[in-house]
Design a protein around this motif. Structure first.
Motif, PDB file in Angstrom:
ATOM      1  N   ALA A 299     -39.467  -0.040 -20.910  1.00 37.01           N
ATOM      2  CA  ALA A 299     -38.389  -0.813 -20.273  1.00 37.01           C
ATOM      3  C   ALA A 299     -37.002  -0.389 -20.744  1.00 37.01           C
ATOM      4  N   CYS A 300     -36.899   0.103 -21.985  1.00 26.14           N
ATOM      5  CA  CYS A 300     -35.571   0.518 -22.470  1.00 26.14           C
ATOM      6  C   CYS A 300     -35.328   2.009 -22.304  1.00 26.14           C
ATOM      7  N   SER A 301     -36.093   2.668 -21.441  1.00 25.68           N
ATOM      8  CA  SER A 301     -35.771   4.052 -21.078  1.00 25.68           C
ATOM      9  C   SER A 301     -34.469   4.027 -20.282  1.00 25.68           C
ATOM     10  N   THR A 302     -33.544   4.884 -20.675  1.00 23.78           N
ATOM     11  CA  THR A 302     -32.271   4.923 -19.945  1.00 23.78           C
ATOM     12  C   THR A 302     -32.404   5.805 -18.707  1.00 23.78           C
ATOM     13  N   ASN A 303     -31.406   5.729 -17.862  1.00 24.84           N
ATOM     14  CA  ASN A 303     -31.397   6.610 -16.698  1.00 24.84           C
ATOM     15  C   ASN A 303     -31.381   8.074 -17.143  1.00 24.84           C
ATOM     16  N   THR A 304     -30.707   8.355 -18.260  1.00 21.33           N
ATOM     17  CA  THR A 304     -30.700   9.726 -18.783  1.00 21.33           C
ATOM     18  C   THR A 304     -32.090  10.141 -19.245  1.00 21.33           C
ATOM     19  N   ASP A 305     -32.825   9.207 -19.873  1.00 24.70           N
ATOM     20  CA  ASP A 305     -34.214   9.514 -20.255  1.00 24.70           C
ATOM     21  C   ASP A 305     -35.020   9.876 -19.005  1.00 24.70           C
ATOM     22  N   ILE A 306     -34.798   9.138 -17.926  1.00 24.12           N
ATOM     23  CA  ILE A 306     -35.562   9.376 -16.692  1.00 24.12           C
ATOM     24  C   ILE A 306     -35.191  10.727 -16.077  1.00 24.12           C
ATOM     25  N   THR A 307     -33.905  11.034 -16.063  1.00 27.16           N
ATOM     26  CA  THR A 307     -33.519  12.308 -15.431  1.00 27.16           C
ATOM     27  C   THR A 307     -33.951  13.504 -16.285  1.00 27.16           C
ATOM     28  N   GLY A 308     -34.143  13.274 -17.607  1.00 26.26           N
ATOM     29  CA  GLY A 308     -34.497  14.394 -18.476  1.00 26.26           C
ATOM     30  C   GLY A 308     -35.978  14.547 -18.737  1.00 26.26           C
ATOM     31  N   SER A 309     -36.786  13.577 -18.335  1.00 28.48           N
ATOM     32  CA  SER A 309     -38.208  13.624 -18.676  1.00 28.48           C
ATOM     33  C   SER A 309     -38.971  14.598 -17.768  1.00 28.48           C
ATOM     34  N   PRO A 310     -39.796  15.481 -18.353  1.00 28.82           N
ATOM     35  CA  PRO A 310     -40.594  16.389 -17.510  1.00 28.82           C
ATOM     36  C   PRO A 310     -41.553  15.617 -16.607  1.00 28.82           C
ATOM     37  N   VAL A 311     -42.022  14.449 -17.051  1.00 30.06           N
ATOM     38  CA  VAL A 311     -42.976  13.662 -16.240  1.00 30.06           C
ATOM     39  C   VAL A 311     -42.294  13.154 -14.977  1.00 30.06           C
ATOM     40  N   THR A 312     -41.119  12.536 -15.128  1.00 30.69           N
ATOM     41  CA  THR A 312     -40.444  12.008 -13.941  1.00 30.69           C
ATOM     42  C   THR A 312     -39.922  13.143 -13.056  1.00 30.69           C
ATOM     43  N   ARG A 313     -39.464  14.202 -13.687  1.00 36.21           N
ATOM     44  CA  ARG A 313     -38.955  15.327 -12.877  1.00 36.21           C
ATOM     45  C   ARG A 313     -40.063  15.922 -12.022  1.00 36.21           C
ATOM     46  N   LYS A 314     -41.274  15.944 -12.569  1.00 38.38           N
ATOM     47  CA  LYS A 314     -42.382  16.533 -11.792  1.00 38.38           C
ATOM     48  C   LYS A 314     -42.940  15.555 -10.750  1.00 38.38           C
ATOM     49  N   HIS A 315     -43.122  14.289 -11.160  1.00 36.49           N
ATOM     50  CA  HIS A 315     -43.867  13.371 -10.299  1.00 36.49           C
ATOM     51  C   HIS A 315     -43.005  12.359  -9.536  1.00 36.49           C
ATOM     52  N   LEU A 316     -41.789  12.090 -10.018  1.00 31.22           N
ATOM     53  CA  LEU A 316     -41.007  10.997  -9.423  1.00 31.22           C
ATOM     54  C   LEU A 316     -39.592  11.444  -9.048  1.00 31.22           C
ATOM     55  N   PRO A 317     -39.474  12.426  -8.143  1.00 27.92           N
ATOM     56  CA  PRO A 317     -38.133  12.948  -7.843  1.00 27.92           C
ATOM     57  C   PRO A 317     -37.172  11.901  -7.288  1.00 27.92           C
TER      58      PRO A 317
ATOM     59  N   PHE B 285     -32.401  -2.519 -27.521  1.00 25.32           N
ATOM     60  CA  PHE B 285     -32.152  -1.182 -26.978  1.00 25.32           C
ATOM     61  C   PHE B 285     -32.920  -0.086 -27.737  1.00 25.32           C
ATOM     62  N   SER B 286     -33.038  -0.265 -29.064  1.00 20.62           N
ATOM     63  CA  SER B 286     -33.674   0.804 -29.853  1.00 20.62           C
ATOM     64  C   SER B 286     -35.084   0.454 -30.309  1.00 20.62           C
ATOM     65  N   VAL B 287     -35.683  -0.590 -29.749  1.00 20.20           N
ATOM     66  CA  VAL B 287     -37.061  -0.941 -30.142  1.00 20.20           C
ATOM     67  C   VAL B 287     -37.998   0.174 -29.667  1.00 20.20           C
ATOM     68  N   PRO B 288     -38.693   0.849 -30.581  1.00 22.42           N
ATOM     69  CA  PRO B 288     -39.436   2.063 -30.184  1.00 22.42           C
ATOM     70  C   PRO B 288     -40.507   1.815 -29.126  1.00 22.42           C
ATOM     71  N   GLU B 289     -41.184   0.653 -29.193  1.00 24.54           N
ATOM     72  CA  GLU B 289     -42.257   0.400 -28.214  1.00 24.54           C
ATOM     73  C   GLU B 289     -41.720   0.235 -26.788  1.00 24.54           C
ATOM     74  N   LEU B 290     -40.419   0.041 -26.656  1.00 29.50           N
ATOM     75  CA  LEU B 290     -39.845  -0.122 -25.314  1.00 29.50           C
ATOM     76  C   LEU B 290     -39.293   1.191 -24.775  1.00 29.50           C
ATOM     77  N   LYS B 291     -39.548   2.261 -25.506  1.00 28.99           N
ATOM     78  CA  LYS B 291     -39.077   3.590 -25.071  1.00 28.99           C
ATOM     79  C   LYS B 291     -40.275   4.414 -24.584  1.00 28.99           C
ATOM     80  N   GLY B 292     -40.006   5.587 -24.083  1.00 26.98           N
ATOM     81  CA  GLY B 292     -41.070   6.550 -23.773  1.00 26.98           C
ATOM     82  C   GLY B 292     -41.451   6.583 -22.298  1.00 26.98           C
ATOM     83  N   ILE B 293     -41.734   7.805 -21.843  1.00 30.97           N
ATOM     84  CA  ILE B 293     -42.187   8.027 -20.466  1.00 30.97           C
ATOM     85  C   ILE B 293     -43.386   8.957 -20.562  1.00 30.97           C
TER      86      ILE B 293
END
Ligand code: FES
Ligand code: FES
Length: 461
Positions: free
Chosen positions: A251-269, A228-236
């Motif tokens: 792969a270990c980005s959580t749903n909260t990471d996805i909803t909070g990321s400026p990249v996903t908010r802009k490109h992947l609504p 869960f906390s392996v750094p290479e499995l995080k990041g958007i």
């Protein structure tokens, strides 16, 4: 296993089994009995606490993931003789009904007010959606949260200075060292997979899938590796490579990471919508995109959107990586095509065209419940009065999420005309063949497809 952590502001060291649930550790080993067991499956919120400032269902967190964390329980707010202002607001408004569910409700309210000191009524309702009150006293509960906000409770919450970096790891003892692993890097995780003998290692991320099986100590897998906390499995982020670009989601980005990321908010609504709709906040804080794909359930939400967006899954091992279309990655109900020694490292999503329309629809028995009965994702890009790029996928129609092949073949090049919604809905009807409640599910597909195309046509009118 020895673990060190901070509980309600005090350092604690414990010797507990790696897969004992946090809820049981709190209640049995620490005497903190405020968190209760309702469902034991992440659906009721009675066991909710804060872990590293995020609301979690403690019935779904194994003890090995408590190591190095900062945990706040209801006992950390106030004592029976000296309740804090949020607890008092619940008393003042008459929001304490059965008492069993109240600690979880208060912790959910605390989590909300700590990052949003003045929420709207709708935001309060959403924040409490994962806390079931079977006596239906939500009005008073929401009023209590609003009253605490009004009195400035959220503004007085101090950040707990959570350590995200050199986090203390669990120290496994004796035979545990052969069975439990907590790697701090991807290379270490590959080492574990290579040297673990028979390859029977259960990979643990947010625990939302395996958690319900831990209820009553039912399941203790032979070997468990926590990634869960392996750094290479995080990041958007957006990655430029060879003249093209894609969005990389670890792969270990959580749903909260996805909803909070400026990249996903802009490109992947649509991916953001699916992440928000996948479950209540405590689940969003723990469920990962990789877990959702590896579980390979036909009812998973994120795979539906990823199929529509043409995403690829990257399976990696210490000898290299394989990039797989999701239809190659998800090969059957709860079956993925990872080989021995491989982990799902990341998901690569083509950057959608600016101005594209992306939508995710989900129908289930209640908003905060994880399971969908029907879900649909659409991607469309139009030029003038024509759809030039299009893809759609559906969930809960078959053992695995599927692309709507006939619709995907028929729509590119179609003109945006009033007949299009009917025509598209007719094609979509034949694209799915659900075995369970076929009439309901096919009707959902028809209605939602019709809705998507009606909105697309009216936008251009
Ligand atoms: Fe119901 Fe944990 S006991 S969510
Ligand atoms: Fe427990 Fe309503 S507060 S059922």
């Amino acid at each position: 296993m020895k673990i060190e952590m901070t509980i309600n502001g005090a350092s604690k060291a414990l010797d507990v089994p790696p897969m004992k649930r946090m809820l049981d550790v709190l209640r049995e080993d620490l005497g903190l009995v405020g968190a209760k067991e309702g469902c034991g499956e992440g659906e009721c919120g009675a066991c909710a606490v804060l872990m590293d400032e995020k609301l979690v269902d403690s019935c779904l967190v194994p003890a090995m993931q408590m190591a190095g964390s900062d945990i706040l329980t209801i006992e950390g707010l106030g004592s029976p003789d000296d309740l804090d202002d949020l607890q008092n607001a619940f008393l003042d408004e008459g929001a304490v009904h059965c008492g069993f569910c109240t600690p979880g409700m208060i912790m959910a309210a605390y989590a909300l007010l700590s990052h949003d000191p003045h929420p709207s009524e709708e935001e309060i309702r959403v924040a409490l959606a994962g806390n079931i009150c079977r006596c239906t006293g939500y009005e008073k509960i929401c009023r209590a949260v609003a009253a605490a906000a009004e009195r400035g409770y959220g503004e007085r919450i101090k950040s707990r200075a959570v350590r995200h970096g050199d986090r203390k790891r669990p120290v496994f003892s004796g035979e545990e060292r052969e069975r439990f692993f907590s790697p701090s890097s991807l290379a270490e995780a590959f080492d574990v997979l290579r040297t673990s003998g028979d390859g029977e290692v259960t990979v643990l991320a947010g625990g939302t899938d395996i958690g319900p099986d831990m209820k009553g100590g039912r399941l203790v897998p032979a070997k468990v590796m926590d990634v869960f906390s392996v750094p290479e499995l995080k990041g958007i982020e957006i990655v430029e490579r060879g003249g093209s670009s894609y969005i990389r989601v670890g792969a270990c980005s959580t749903n909260t990471d996805i909803t909070g990321s400026p990249v996903t908010r802009k490109h992947l609504p649509a991916l953001v919508t699916a992440s928000l709709r996948s479950g209540a906040l405590a689940m969003q804080n723990r469920a990962t995109i990789g877990g959702n794909l590896c579980t390979a359930s036909g009812a998973g939400d994120l795979p539906v959107v990823l199929l529509a967006l043409g995403a690829k899954a990257v399976a990696a091992s210490d000898s290299g990586e394989r990039e797989l279309d999701l239809e190659e990655f998800i090969v059957g109900y709860r079956k993925n095509s990872l080989r021995r020694g491989e982990l799902l490292e990341e998901i690569r999503i083509p950057v959608p065209r600016d101005g594209s329309r992306q939508v995710f629809y989900k129908r289930g028995s209640r908003k905060a419940l994880t399971l969908s009965r029907a879900s649909l994702a659409f991607y469309a890009y139009c030029e003038e009065d024509r759809i030039v790029e299009f893809a759609a996928a559906a969930g809960s129609m078959s053992p695995v999420p599927i692309r709507l092949k006939n619709l995907n073949a028929a729509i590119p090049g179609a003109r945006l005309c009033p007949r299009l919604p009917d025509e598209a809905a007719r094609i979509a009807y034949d694209d799915v063949n659900p075995r369970k409640t076929p009439l309901y599910r096919k009707t959902m597909i028809v209605n939602l497809t019709h809705r998507f195309f009606s909105e697309l046509v009216s936008c251009r009118a």
